[in-house]
Design a protein around this motif. Structure first.
Motif, short mmCIF file in Angstrom:
data_model
loop_
_atom_site.label_atom_id
_atom_site.label_comp_id
_atom_site.label_asym_id
_atom_site.label_seq_id
_atom_site.Cartn_x
_atom_site.Cartn_y
_atom_site.Cartn_z
N UNK A 35 0.85 -1.20 0.00
CA UNK A 35 0.00 0.00 0.00
C UNK A 35 0.88 1.24 0.00
N UNK A 36 1.70 1.36 -1.02
CA UNK A 36 2.62 2.49 -1.11
C UNK A 36 1.84 3.74 -1.46
N UNK A 37 1.87 4.77 -0.63
CA UNK A 37 1.05 5.96 -0.90
C UNK A 37 1.69 6.87 -1.96
N UNK A 38 0.95 7.10 -3.02
CA UNK A 38 1.36 8.04 -4.07
C UNK A 38 0.43 9.24 -3.97
N UNK A 39 0.94 10.35 -3.50
CA UNK A 39 0.12 11.53 -3.25
C UNK A 39 0.16 12.43 -4.48
N UNK A 40 -1.00 12.59 -5.13
CA UNK A 40 -1.11 13.44 -6.32
C UNK A 40 -1.78 14.75 -5.95
N UNK A 41 -1.34 15.82 -6.58
CA UNK A 41 -1.90 17.14 -6.28
C UNK A 41 -2.56 17.80 -7.48
N UNK A 42 -2.78 17.03 -8.53
CA UNK A 42 -3.46 17.58 -9.70
C UNK A 42 -3.47 16.56 -10.82
N UNK A 43 -4.12 16.91 -11.91
CA UNK A 43 -4.18 16.04 -13.08
C UNK A 43 -3.23 16.55 -14.15
N UNK A 44 -2.96 15.69 -15.09
CA UNK A 44 -2.24 16.12 -16.29
C UNK A 44 -3.10 17.14 -17.03
N UNK A 45 -2.51 17.97 -17.88
CA UNK A 45 -3.30 18.95 -18.64
C UNK A 45 -4.43 18.28 -19.42
N UNK A 46 -5.51 18.99 -19.58
CA UNK A 46 -6.69 18.40 -20.20
C UNK A 46 -6.41 17.92 -21.62
#
Length: 417
Positions: free
Chosen positions: A339-350
């Motif tokens: 359960x390695x946490x990958x913290x994302x703060x946004x999406x790739x450009x639309x």
């Protein structure tokens, strides 16, 4: 043949279709079946640009899973799409491809592909049949809104404006990703704001703030045979480490869940399971073997058949686990690798997204996909507000809504004719 533009309103027959992607082509085919060959307008020099791009991955046409499970993949839009998908379900799509001379097969994941794993043979056969049915292509004609008295405004490749009058129209203008292939969402500016849900990327990668140097060394590395989870939503599959974060089929298969978390909290945490076929206890037992001076990457590979990226991800996301001095390291490392946490703060450009959510709200159309307040104007495809993961669901809904809108336009013309 292309129709020369004119400054005056010109009649182009009883019906036009705008957008030569899967939804528009299917609408045109349905109209032609009723003896109503449409004039088919498209902003690009040739039809099906995004469809051909989808073919680079093998052209996943649809999916073979049971229909109710299939329908559930559309989330909040499932009820709205249900009549259209029931009228043109996956088995009907496969039969339609067969009629074009394109045989299909079901892959090990249940996904349905053409035998040749290419889009171009299907598109060529389809366009040839449409041509024989009298459908005329009008390329390099960008729809820019509604004109007066039921006309439609177009802009040609030379920058000249002209109006086209038709008794009915099907708009299949696409979403807002892959602008270079014709879907830029610019059409939304011509619709009332209250009729629109904001566009956002779907089936897209997520941005992760990798430590310095990580992306330089590991961008493009595949993560094979993994599982990703958000809350109680868990999917098996593959992903890819990218320079900006993570992308790939397992990410897309999580559907709207990561987008909802991101909108609510400003971040979203993916739990990455690097060994989904092993329990924590089994993995810990393997990691309890003597290390004998091997590097972490080498030890993980030999003890648990983990790729080198596993050690790099541990260093990037959970460096404290690398401290082997305290008691119980095998268990702590196993729990982390599961359960390695990958913290994302946004999406790739639309524009990098495979598809988009948002567009015309369902309240803006009736059950025939006819626009409220615009009799004889129907819509189809990705310009409607729905989303689905990759796996054949995107193309299936585009085909089904295009067919539905084309049939509805034919009924409309029969009623006013």
């Amino acid at each position: 043949m292309p129709v020369p533009p004119t400054d005056d309103a010109a009649s182009d027959g009883p019906v036009i279709v705008v957008g030569a992607g899967p939804a528009g082509l299917m609408a045109a085919e349905q109209l032609a079946a009723h003896g109503l060959p449409a004039a088919l307008y498209d902003a690009m020099p040739s039809p099906g640009r995004k469809f051909l791009m989808a073919g680079r991955g093998g052209l996943n046409l649809t999916h073979s899973e049971p229909f109710q499970h299939f329908l559930s993949r559309y989330g909040e839009a499932a009820a709205s799409l249900a009549p259209m998908l029931e009228a043109f379900p996956p088995e009907a799509l496969r039969a339609w491809a067969h009629d074009l001379g394109i045989e299909t097969f079901v892959g090990s994941s249940g996904r349905v592909f053409p035998i040749g794993l290419k889009a171009s043979p299907l598109l060529r056969a389809w366009l040839a049949r449409l041509g024989r049915s009298g459908v005329g292509l009008r390329p390099r004609q960008r729809w820019i809104g509604f004109g007066p008295d039921g006309t439609h405004r177009f802009l040609d490749a030379d920058g000249r404006h002209h109006l086209v009058r038709a008794s009915a129209a099907v708009l299949a203008l696409g979403g807002a990703s892959w602008a270079r292939l014709g879907a830029d969402g610019a059409w939304a500016a011509t619709f009332p704001v209250q009729d629109l849900a904001p566009f956002r990327p779907a089936n897209c990668g997520f941005r992760i703030a990798w430590p310095d140097g990580f992306a330089d060394r590991h961008a493009g590395t595949p993560l094979k045979n993994i599982a990703l989870s958000i809350g109680d939503r868990r999917v098996r599959g593959e992903a890819v480490v990218s320079a900006y974060g993570i992308e790939g089929g397992a990410v897309y298969a999580l559907g709207a869940a990561p987008h909802r978390a991101l909108a609510q909290d400003g971040t979203v945490t993916f739990a990455l399971d690097l060994k989904p076929d092993l329990s924590v206890a089994d993995l810990a037992a393997r990691l309890a073997r003597p290390r004998r001076g091997a590097s972490l990457a080498s030890f993980l590979r030999k003890a648990a058949n983990l790729p080198p990226i596993a050690a790099a991800l541990l260093r990037a996301c959970r460096p404290e686990v690398l401290d082997e001095a305290p008691e119980g390291w095998p268990e702590r490392c196993a729990n982390t690798l599961k359960a390695l946490p990958l913290v994302a703060h946004g999406t790739a450009p639309i524009d990098r997204a495979i598809s988009t959510a948002g567009g015309l709200r369902w309240a803006a159309v009736d059950e025939d996909l006819q626009l409220a307040g615009r009799p004889g104007v129907f819509v189809a495809g990705e310009m409607l507000d729905w989303e689905a993961p990759t796996g054949g669901y995107l193309l299936q809904a585009c085909f089904a809504t295009g067919r539905w809108a084309g049939e509805a336009a034919a009924r409309y013309l029969a009623g006013v004719g």
